[in-house]
Design a protein around this motif. Structure first.
Motif, PDB file in Angstrom:
ATOM      1  N   SER A  30      19.365   6.343   6.241  1.00 24.24           N
ATOM      2  CA  SER A  30      20.531   5.585   5.815  1.00 24.24           C
ATOM      3  C   SER A  30      20.342   4.096   6.057  1.00 24.24           C
ATOM      4  CB  SER A  30      21.776   6.064   6.556  1.00 24.24           C
ATOM      5  OG  SER A  30      21.579   5.928   7.947  1.00 24.24           O
ATOM      6  N   SER A  31      19.068   3.698   6.112  1.00 24.88           N
ATOM      7  CA  SER A  31      18.790   2.284   6.310  1.00 24.88           C
ATOM      8  C   SER A  31      19.347   1.476   5.155  1.00 24.88           C
ATOM      9  CB  SER A  31      17.288   2.057   6.418  1.00 24.88           C
ATOM     10  OG  SER A  31      17.011   0.698   6.578  1.00 24.88           O
ATOM     11  N   TYR A  32      19.805   0.315   5.444  1.00 26.80           N
ATOM     12  CA  TYR A  32      20.440  -0.518   4.443  1.00 26.80           C
ATOM     13  C   TYR A  32      19.441  -1.218   3.527  1.00 26.80           C
ATOM     14  CZ  TYR A  32      24.407   0.179   7.545  1.00 26.80           C
ATOM     15  OH  TYR A  32      25.386   0.729   8.320  1.00 26.80           O
ATOM     16  N   VAL A  33      18.267  -1.450   4.052  1.00 29.37           N
ATOM     17  CA  VAL A  33      17.285  -2.205   3.298  1.00 29.37           C
ATOM     18  C   VAL A  33      15.893  -1.755   3.730  1.00 29.37           C
ATOM     19  CG1 VAL A  33      17.135  -4.076   4.991  1.00 29.37           C
ATOM     20  CG2 VAL A  33      16.605  -4.555   2.598  1.00 29.37           C
ATOM     21  N   MET A  34      14.947  -1.912   2.865  1.00 33.35           N
ATOM     22  CA  MET A  34      13.556  -1.714   3.260  1.00 33.35           C
ATOM     23  C   MET A  34      12.772  -2.954   2.880  1.00 33.35           C
ATOM     24  SD  MET A  34      10.877   1.333   2.361  1.00 33.35           S
ATOM     25  CE  MET A  34      11.717   2.530   3.379  1.00 33.35           C
ATOM     26  N   GLY A  35      11.886  -3.352   3.752  1.00 35.60           N
ATOM     27  CA  GLY A  35      11.117  -4.564   3.510  1.00 35.60           C
ATOM     28  C   GLY A  35       9.624  -4.318   3.564  1.00 35.60           C
ATOM     29  N   TRP A  36       8.888  -5.234   2.943  1.00 35.46           N
ATOM     30  CA  TRP A  36       7.437  -5.266   3.029  1.00 35.46           C
ATOM     31  C   TRP A  36       7.016  -6.545   3.722  1.00 35.46           C
ATOM     32  CZ3 TRP A  36       4.158  -1.379   1.750  1.00 35.46           C
ATOM     33  CH2 TRP A  36       4.626  -0.361   0.920  1.00 35.46           C
ATOM     34  N   PHE A  37       6.112  -6.407   4.661  1.00 36.62           N
ATOM     35  CA  PHE A  37       5.530  -7.537   5.358  1.00 36.62           C
ATOM     36  C   PHE A  37       4.023  -7.396   5.307  1.00 36.62           C
ATOM     37  CE2 PHE A  37       9.281  -9.399   7.396  1.00 36.62           C
ATOM     38  CZ  PHE A  37      10.195  -8.353   7.272  1.00 36.62           C
ATOM     39  N   ARG A  38       3.324  -8.488   5.515  1.00 39.70           N
ATOM     40  CA  ARG A  38       1.874  -8.423   5.551  1.00 39.70           C
ATOM     41  C   ARG A  38       1.359  -9.269   6.711  1.00 39.70           C
ATOM     42  NH1 ARG A  38       0.000 -11.915   0.196  1.00 39.70           N
ATOM     43  NH2 ARG A  38       0.388 -14.003   1.069  1.00 39.70           N
ATOM     44  N   GLN A  39       0.187  -8.893   7.172  1.00 36.93           N
ATOM     45  CA  GLN A  39      -0.428  -9.636   8.253  1.00 36.93           C
ATOM     46  C   GLN A  39      -1.920  -9.707   8.034  1.00 36.93           C
ATOM     47  OE1 GLN A  39       0.592  -8.304  12.219  1.00 36.93           O
ATOM     48  NE2 GLN A  39       0.178 -10.346  13.042  1.00 36.93           N
ATOM     49  N   ALA A  40      -2.414 -10.919   7.925  1.00 37.83           N
ATOM     50  CA  ALA A  40      -3.844 -11.161   7.791  1.00 37.83           C
ATOM     51  C   ALA A  40      -4.420 -11.469   9.169  1.00 37.83           C
ATOM     52  CB  ALA A  40      -4.096 -12.323   6.832  1.00 37.83           C
ATOM     53  N   LYS A  87      -4.657 -12.283  -5.553  1.00 36.24           N
ATOM     54  CA  LYS A  87      -5.548 -13.368  -5.174  1.00 36.24           C
ATOM     55  C   LYS A  87      -6.238 -13.015  -3.856  1.00 36.24           C
ATOM     56  CE  LYS A  87      -2.118 -16.626  -6.996  1.00 36.24           C
ATOM     57  NZ  LYS A  87      -1.254 -17.802  -6.663  1.00 36.24           N
ATOM     58  N   PRO A  88      -7.392 -13.597  -3.584  1.00 42.21           N
ATOM     59  CA  PRO A  88      -8.057 -13.322  -2.304  1.00 42.21           C
ATOM     60  C   PRO A  88      -7.142 -13.592  -1.100  1.00 42.21           C
ATOM     61  CG  PRO A  88      -9.571 -14.412  -3.785  1.00 42.21           C
ATOM     62  CD  PRO A  88      -8.238 -14.407  -4.474  1.00 42.21           C
ATOM     63  N   GLU A  89      -6.269 -14.573  -1.208  1.00 44.20           N
ATOM     64  CA  GLU A  89      -5.365 -14.881  -0.090  1.00 44.20           C
ATOM     65  C   GLU A  89      -4.278 -13.831   0.110  1.00 44.20           C
ATOM     66  OE1 GLU A  89      -6.220 -16.885  -2.647  1.00 44.20           O
ATOM     67  OE2 GLU A  89      -4.509 -18.132  -3.291  1.00 44.20           O
ATOM     68  N   ASP A  90      -4.194 -12.858  -0.780  1.00 48.44           N
ATOM     69  CA  ASP A  90      -3.275 -11.735  -0.582  1.00 48.44           C
ATOM     70  C   ASP A  90      -3.879 -10.657   0.322  1.00 48.44           C
ATOM     71  OD1 ASP A  90      -2.335 -12.066  -4.018  1.00 48.44           O
ATOM     72  OD2 ASP A  90      -1.176 -12.697  -2.266  1.00 48.44           O
ATOM     73  N   THR A  91      -5.120 -10.824   0.690  1.00 47.74           N
ATOM     74  CA  THR A  91      -5.783  -9.856   1.563  1.00 47.74           C
ATOM     75  C   THR A  91      -5.071  -9.786   2.916  1.00 47.74           C
ATOM     76  OG1 THR A  91      -7.949 -10.141   0.522  1.00 47.74           O
ATOM     77  CG2 THR A  91      -7.919  -9.303   2.778  1.00 47.74           C
ATOM     78  N   ALA A  92      -4.661  -8.590   3.293  1.00 46.54           N
ATOM     79  CA  ALA A  92      -3.912  -8.389   4.543  1.00 46.54           C
ATOM     80  C   ALA A  92      -3.615  -6.899   4.703  1.00 46.54           C
ATOM     81  CB  ALA A  92      -2.597  -9.163   4.516  1.00 46.54           C
ATOM     82  N   VAL A  93      -3.084  -6.569   5.863  1.00 44.96           N
ATOM     83  CA  VAL A  93      -2.501  -5.238   6.058  1.00 44.96           C
ATOM     84  C   VAL A  93      -1.025  -5.338   5.684  1.00 44.96           C
ATOM     85  CG1 VAL A  93      -1.963  -3.404   7.686  1.00 44.96           C
ATOM     86  CG2 VAL A  93      -4.130  -4.649   7.878  1.00 44.96           C
ATOM     87  N   TYR A  94      -0.606  -4.455   4.800  1.00 42.98           N
ATOM     88  CA  TYR A  94       0.767  -4.471   4.325  1.00 42.98           C
ATOM     89  C   TYR A  94       1.550  -3.351   5.001  1.00 42.98           C
ATOM     90  CZ  TYR A  94      -0.315  -7.895   0.730  1.00 42.98           C
ATOM     91  OH  TYR A  94      -0.679  -9.049   0.076  1.00 42.98           O
ATOM     92  N   HIS A  95       2.696  -3.723   5.572  1.00 43.87           N
ATOM     93  CA  HIS A  95       3.546  -2.777   6.279  1.00 43.87           C
ATOM     94  C   HIS A  95       4.905  -2.690   5.594  1.00 43.87           C
ATOM     95  CE1 HIS A  95       1.085  -2.646  10.030  1.00 43.87           C
ATOM     96  NE2 HIS A  95       0.780  -3.897   9.685  1.00 43.87           N
ATOM     97  N   GLY A 120       0.803   0.783   8.153  1.00 45.02           N
ATOM     98  CA  GLY A 120       0.166  -0.255   7.358  1.00 45.02           C
ATOM     99  C   GLY A 120      -0.907   0.276   6.429  1.00 45.02           C
ATOM    100  N   THR A 121      -1.134  -0.436   5.358  1.00 44.49           N
ATOM    101  CA  THR A 121      -2.192  -0.099   4.422  1.00 44.49           C
ATOM    102  C   THR A 121      -2.960  -1.385   4.085  1.00 44.49           C
ATOM    103  OG1 THR A 121      -2.712   0.996   2.313  1.00 44.49           O
ATOM    104  CG2 THR A 121      -0.705  -0.337   2.365  1.00 44.49           C
ATOM    105  N   GLN A 122      -4.278  -1.293   4.108  1.00 46.73           N
ATOM    106  CA  GLN A 122      -5.112  -2.468   3.906  1.00 46.73           C
ATOM    107  C   GLN A 122      -5.223  -2.796   2.421  1.00 46.73           C
ATOM    108  OE1 GLN A 122      -6.906  -4.517   6.253  1.00 46.73           O
ATOM    109  NE2 GLN A 122      -7.216  -5.776   4.407  1.00 46.73           N
TER     110      GLN A 122
END
Length: 127
Positions: A30-40, A87-95, A120-122
């Protein structure tokens, strides 16, 4: 408890596309929102996109500039992130992440307000 599981990452050439999925399971979701974050490597976690389950309002990080689209399949408790023109700068682990309370627009973009996180997914974009 809520479990989040991402999938869909991989290696792609610059200009290519990937579609990430985040499946939520556990107690009634019942979460109100889901988000995507990334970390390089060596960088702070960065807001990518988020979507409210009710109403479907979408939010994007400034760097997205129309390249990414977030969507949801409510009956499946699954949210997607379609990423184009990578783009290459999009390279990161996405959570993917979900809070346990309603968030304001400003809070949606801040990872500290999210309670549940996937492993996370690479995503690797080659030049």
């Amino acid at each position: 408890q809520v479990q989040l599981a991402e999938s869909g990452g991989g290696l792609v050439q610059a200009g290519g596309s990937l579609r990430l999925s985040c499946a939520a399971s556990g107690r009634k979701f019942s979460s109100y929102v889901m988000g995507w974050f990334r970390q390089a490597p060596g960088k702070e976690r960065e807001f990518v996109a988020a979507m409210r389950w009710t109403g479907g309002r979408q939010y994007y990080g400034d760097f997205v500039k129309g390249r990414f689209t977030i969507s949801a399949d409510n009956p499946k408790n699954t949210m997607y992130l379609q990423m184009n023109s990578l783009k290459p700068e999009d390279t990161a682990v996405y959570h993917c992440a979900a809070p346990n309370s309603w968030l304001t627009t400003a809070q949606i973009m801040d990872p500290k307000f999210y309670t549940y996180w996937g492993q996370g997914t690479q995503v690797t974009v080659s030049s």
